[in-house]
Write an enzyme that holds these catalytic residues in place. Sequence first.
Site, PDB file in Angstrom:
ATOM      1  N   SER A 136       0.472  -1.204   0.220  1.00 19.12           N
ATOM      2  CA  SER A 136      -0.588  -0.057  -0.184  1.00 19.12           C
ATOM      3  C   SER A 136       0.851   1.421   0.600  1.00 19.12           C
ATOM      4  O   SER A 136       1.834   1.118   0.484  1.00 19.12           O
ATOM      5  CB  SER A 136      -1.129  -0.088   1.261  1.00 19.12           C
ATOM      6  OG  SER A 136      -1.335   1.149   1.619  1.00 19.12           O
ATOM      7  N   TYR A 149      -2.222   0.548  10.957  1.00 18.78           N
ATOM      8  CA  TYR A 149      -1.986   0.683   9.415  1.00 18.78           C
ATOM      9  C   TYR A 149      -0.989   0.500   8.666  1.00 18.78           C
ATOM     10  O   TYR A 149      -0.304   0.107   8.196  1.00 18.78           O
ATOM     11  CB  TYR A 149      -3.579   0.509   8.661  1.00 18.78           C
ATOM     12  CG  TYR A 149      -3.524   0.227   7.123  1.00 18.78           C
ATOM     13  CD1 TYR A 149      -3.874  -1.047   7.356  1.00 18.78           C
ATOM     14  CD2 TYR A 149      -3.544   0.965   6.230  1.00 18.78           C
ATOM     15  CE1 TYR A 149      -3.229  -1.940   5.775  1.00 18.78           C
ATOM     16  CE2 TYR A 149      -3.633   0.239   4.418  1.00 18.78           C
ATOM     17  CZ  TYR A 149      -3.524  -0.569   4.211  1.00 18.78           C
ATOM     18  OH  TYR A 149      -4.056  -1.927   3.329  1.00 18.78           O
TER      19      TYR A 149
END
Length: 251
Positions: A136, A149
């Site tokens: 990501s 995250y």
Amino acid sequence: MQKIAVVTGASSGIGAATARRLATEGFHVVAAARRADRLAELVAEIGPEATAVECDVTSDASVARLAEVVTGLGGPLALLVNNAGGARGLDPVATGSVEDWKWMYDVNVLGTLRVTQALLPALEASGAGTIVTVGSTAAFTTYEGGGGYTAAKHAQTAVVGTLRLELCGKPVRVIEIDPGMVRTDEFSLNRFGGDRTKADSIYDGVKEPLVAEDIADVIAFAATRPQHVNIDRLVIRPIAQAAQHKVHREQ
């Protein structure tokens, strides 16, 4: 003999799109995920070029079973797509849930580790293996509310980079794909505990966020380059997203 590709997190979103795409590229796809019913639907759609394996990447025993199934198929394991992952919550560090942080680390980092360790011998034995890990843009950019995250994705990218160094000289490529804003059926919905309003608000005003098929296309491209070509890291964002905090939203 037909080459095998394993895709984790294949029951929806990027994983399902990648499984479909890789089947069209000539791979026999092993679609692995926790939800057996969704996998059954996917494999029925793809046809005989796919095998479903119920697998929880947070379980050592479940991952070992995945490796057994892959070995039993008999063909060379040419590709592993570490796609299983996810986010929970958007709380600041000061009040973040330790349990959510543990889950994100287990799925994104240790899940990648478990599956890679289990399948690496077969990938190396194929003589031309490839590992693609779906990371990501959170792997290299932090943002408010994303501590758990981004920490997990930073750790995941560190694992990938270390692995590439350790496999230098061996016949296994190590590739990282880092998507930005991708609208899938479940990622944001799961992050916000099923709150559809919060999930949809992430994409408010964004004319064309990426979709799962966009990422599947990039994964297939990277995985099908000549074996001497290694795409270390590929960052893909929608044109509306210039950076993590710079998103054009139409009124």
